[in-house]
Design a protein around this motif. Sequence first.
Motif, PDB file in Angstrom:
ATOM      1  N   CYS A  86       0.949  -1.270   0.116  1.00 10.38           N
ATOM      2  CA  CYS A  86       0.117  -0.049   0.209  1.00 10.38           C
ATOM      3  C   CYS A  86       0.861   1.090   0.069  1.00 10.38           C
ATOM      4  CB  CYS A  86      -0.727   0.132   1.217  1.00 10.38           C
ATOM      5  SG  CYS A  86      -2.375  -0.935   1.122  1.00 10.38           S
ATOM      6  N   GLY A  87       0.280   2.124  -0.330  1.00 10.45           N
ATOM      7  CA  GLY A  87       1.143   3.526  -0.447  1.00 10.45           C
ATOM      8  C   GLY A  87       1.322   3.810  -1.729  1.00 10.45           C
ATOM      9  N   GLY A  88       1.864   5.438  -1.912  1.00 12.20           N
ATOM     10  CA  GLY A  88       2.267   5.715  -3.274  1.00 12.20           C
ATOM     11  C   GLY A  88       0.770   5.923  -4.022  1.00 12.20           C
ATOM     12  N   ASN A  89       0.750   5.139  -5.072  1.00 12.86           N
ATOM     13  CA  ASN A  89      -0.403   5.163  -5.839  1.00 12.86           C
ATOM     14  C   ASN A  89      -1.683   4.187  -5.363  1.00 12.86           C
ATOM     15  OD1 ASN A  89       0.801   7.171  -7.511  1.00 12.86           O
ATOM     16  ND2 ASN A  89       1.547   5.376  -9.011  1.00 12.86           N
ATOM     17  N   CYS A  90      -1.387   3.377  -4.509  1.00 12.60           N
ATOM     18  CA  CYS A  90      -2.194   2.516  -4.161  1.00 12.60           C
ATOM     19  C   CYS A  90      -2.453   2.585  -2.589  1.00 12.60           C
ATOM     20  CB  CYS A  90      -1.864   0.979  -4.417  1.00 12.60           C
ATOM     21  SG  CYS A  90      -3.065  -0.268  -4.224  1.00 12.60           S
ATOM     22  N   CYS A  94      -7.563   1.288  -3.441  1.00 11.96           N
ATOM     23  CA  CYS A  94      -6.870   0.404  -4.303  1.00 11.96           C
ATOM     24  C   CYS A  94      -6.532  -0.871  -3.612  1.00 11.96           C
ATOM     25  CB  CYS A  94      -5.540   1.178  -4.772  1.00 11.96           C
ATOM     26  SG  CYS A  94      -4.327   0.049  -5.535  1.00 11.96           S
ATOM     27  N   CYS A  95      -6.146  -0.897  -2.522  1.00  8.13           N
ATOM     28  CA  CYS A  95      -5.932  -2.440  -1.948  1.00  8.13           C
ATOM     29  C   CYS A  95      -7.206  -3.166  -1.881  1.00  8.13           C
ATOM     30  CB  CYS A  95      -5.228  -2.154  -0.470  1.00  8.13           C
ATOM     31  SG  CYS A  95      -5.246  -3.585   0.655  1.00  8.13           S
ATOM     32  N   ASN A  96      -8.212  -2.555  -1.543  1.00  3.47           N
ATOM     33  CA  ASN A  96      -9.641  -3.240  -1.427  1.00  3.47           C
ATOM     34  C   ASN A  96     -10.143  -3.799  -2.884  1.00  3.47           C
ATOM     35  OD1 ASN A  96     -11.865  -4.141  -0.048  1.00  3.47           O
ATOM     36  ND2 ASN A  96     -13.156  -2.544  -1.053  1.00  3.47           N
TER      37      ASN A  96
END
Length: 125
Positions: A86-90, A94-96
Amino acid sequence: MEKAFSLLVFIILFIMLASVENKVKANTCMEGLGNCQQCSERCKAKHGPQGEGSCDIKNQLCTCYYPCGSPSGPQPKKCYGGAGLCGGNCGPPCCNQKCAQKYNQGTGFCDSIGHTSLCKCEYPC
């Protein structure tokens, strides 16, 4: 008439066996562990003595199969997996989305461990 009855019995038996197989698979979680080196040992270390590692020789990838959740308690049985960082663009949405695409009925959340944020997934067994 006897042939029709025999065919009907065979079909019923086949359906019963297929439903039992699906129940067995439904109570097993699976997680990819990367390369095949010490596949079974890594699986057992991560998920306990009931974990079984299986190496796909063609792709040289280890998959760990382990029992689903706790057999007791009111909570529904869940499997857990991962979908990268996770992090940045996600971030959390996004993770979900990654978890929903990777696992049937999967949901995802970001979990920070030190300075690293991982996308963790949860899905029903």
